[in-house]
Design an enzyme around this catalytic site. Structure first.
Site, PDB file in Angstrom:
ATOM      1  N   LYS A 157       0.862  -1.150   0.078  1.00 49.53           N
ATOM      2  CA  LYS A 157       0.185  -0.029   0.114  1.00 49.53           C
ATOM      3  C   LYS A 157       0.815   1.407   0.180  1.00 49.53           C
ATOM      4  O   LYS A 157       1.076   1.839   1.169  1.00 49.53           O
ATOM      5  CB  LYS A 157      -0.649  -0.099   1.249  1.00 49.53           C
ATOM      6  CG  LYS A 157      -2.184  -0.821   1.138  1.00 49.53           C
ATOM      7  CD  LYS A 157      -3.235  -0.800   2.274  1.00 49.53           C
ATOM      8  CE  LYS A 157      -3.889   0.256   2.398  1.00 49.53           C
ATOM      9  NZ  LYS A 157      -4.843   0.397   1.582  1.00 49.53           N
TER      10      LYS A 157
HETATM   11  C1  LIG Z   1      -6.187  -0.927  -3.667  1.00 54.74           C
HETATM   12  C2  LIG Z   1      -6.918  -1.642  -2.596  1.00 54.74           C
HETATM   13  N1  LIG Z   1      -7.452  -2.851  -2.722  1.00 54.74           N
HETATM   14  C3  LIG Z   1      -8.063  -3.610  -1.915  1.00 54.74           C
HETATM   15  C4  LIG Z   1      -8.159  -3.133  -0.494  1.00 54.74           C
HETATM   16  C5  LIG Z   1      -8.961  -4.087   0.399  1.00 54.74           C
HETATM   17  O1  LIG Z   1      -7.986  -4.682   1.285  1.00 54.74           O
HETATM   18  P1  LIG Z   1      -8.095  -5.079   2.714  1.00 54.74           P
HETATM   19  O2  LIG Z   1      -9.458  -5.961   2.791  1.00 54.74           O
HETATM   20  O3  LIG Z   1      -7.044  -5.651   3.190  1.00 54.74           O
HETATM   21  O4  LIG Z   1      -8.446  -3.680   3.279  1.00 54.74           O
HETATM   22  C6  LIG Z   1      -7.727  -1.881  -0.179  1.00 54.74           C
HETATM   23  C7  LIG Z   1      -8.072  -1.288   1.041  1.00 54.74           C
HETATM   24  O5  LIG Z   1      -7.161  -1.460   1.854  1.00 54.74           O
HETATM   25  C8  LIG Z   1      -7.235  -1.237  -1.277  1.00 54.74           C
HETATM   26  O6  LIG Z   1      -6.604   0.145  -1.127  1.00 54.74           O
END
Ligand SMILES: Cc1ncc(COP(=O)(O)O)c(C=O)c1O
Length: 304
Positions: A157
């Site tokens: 991220k």
């Molecule tokens: C690009 C992206 N994809 C998917 C997700 C969902 O991931 P998670 O369930 O780990 O929060 C997020 C949010 O965090 C995200 O920023």
């Protein structure tokens, strides 16, 4: 003090107004940082706050730091302790969103990661729905492609990587949709701007693998476990764009999105245009699990 006044900043809990970053910081100029999004759920009955899969989020943050070569001298356990203390200091008594961030404070012209100058900060704020989890939403396939593994790795991220998400989400909104669906550079379904995607076809759940330039998702993993609990078959495989149009049901999932039904894609109605039965069943179990009401998954809920 107003709600969630305190933030964790430079090793201390300070009023939000006092947490300021220099205009010269590399984090601001080059997007050098990585972050997490975590949900905490308040339970009125036992008057306790539960943070969902907090250790997993901090492990992923440390992985993002490794990928970006931005070391931070804190363990996941220490980050959890700081987060607990932050929630206590702010007397959090509502469903909330926790945003930890590691960012580069170095003030220098040149986009380069260094060992020193990385800081860890956290803030918390009340949050209910990020998307419409009951009515469902519409989505479009974005004209923007997902950043590839060898561009800005989407499995982490990174702060700067969210320009990609913002371009897609802004385009979707401008065109009258609620959310965007990214394709990979190869043209296969990747994920939403901040959520993973699941399709239901003939009772079977289908989702793109983690090799399709999407985040190593915690809610995605949660949904896989819950689907198993419900006796549903899940297939992780490549998904073609046109499969979206013939799906019986589609839903997004993520920390923000939780489990959100998708009513339509590219002006095609999905199923009968309302939340489908498989999505509903999963969503019900999901909302119980995140609040610690499913014995088998209670260990996911960290009590503050
Ligand atoms: C690009 C992206 N994809 C998917 C997700 C969902 O991931 P998670 O369930 O780990 O929060 C997020 C949010 O965090 C995200 O920023």
């Amino acid at each position: 003090m107003s709600e969630c006044e305190f933030v964790y900043f430079r090793g201390d809990f300070v009023p939000s107004a006092d947490a300021r970053v220099s205009i010269k910081a590399r984090a601001l100029n080059y997007g050098l940082g990585c972050f997490e999004g975590i949900r905490a759920y308040w339970n009125e009955d036992d008057q306790r706050l539960r943070i969902f899969r907090v250790e997993d989020h901090y492990r992923r943050l440390l992985n993002s730091c490794r990928i970006l070569q931005m070391p931070i001298a804190l363990s996941a356990e220490q980050m959890v302790e700081i987060t607990d203390e932050l929630c206590r200091k702010n007397e959090v008594r509502a469903d909330s969103y926790i945003r930890p961030i590691v960012y580069d404070t170095v003030e220098a012209i040149s986009p380069i990661m260094t060992e020193d100058g990385n800081e860890f900060a956290v803030f918390v704020q009340p949050m209910r729905d990020y998307l419409d989890t009951s009515g469902g939403i519409t989505a479009c396939v974005s004209s923007w492609r997902r950043t590839g593994e060898n561009m800005i790795p989407a499995r982490a991220k990174p702060v700067g990587g969210y320009v990609n998400s913002a371009l897609a989400r802004s385009e979707a909104k401008a065109n009258g949709y609620d959310e965007a669906i990214f394709l990979t550079a190869d043209g296969y379904v990747s994920e939403g701007s901040a959520e993973h995607i699941f399709l239901v076809r003939d009772g079977e759940l289908i989702t793109p693998t983690s090799q399709e330039d999407n985040l190593e998702g915690i809610t995605r993993h949660t949904v896989l476990a819950l689907a198993g609990e419900l006796g549903r078959t899940v297939v992780e495989r490549r998904v073609a764009r046109a499969e979206l149009y013939v799906a019986d049901e589609i839903f997004f999932c993520g920390t923000g999105a939780e489990v959100t039904p998708v009513r339509g894609v590219d002006r095609r109605i999905i199923g009968d245009g309302a939340m489908g039965p498989v999505t509903r069943e999963l969503q019900e179990l999901f909302f119980k699990a995140v609040r610690g009401q499913v014995e088998k998954f209670a260990h996911w809920c960290h009590l503050v």
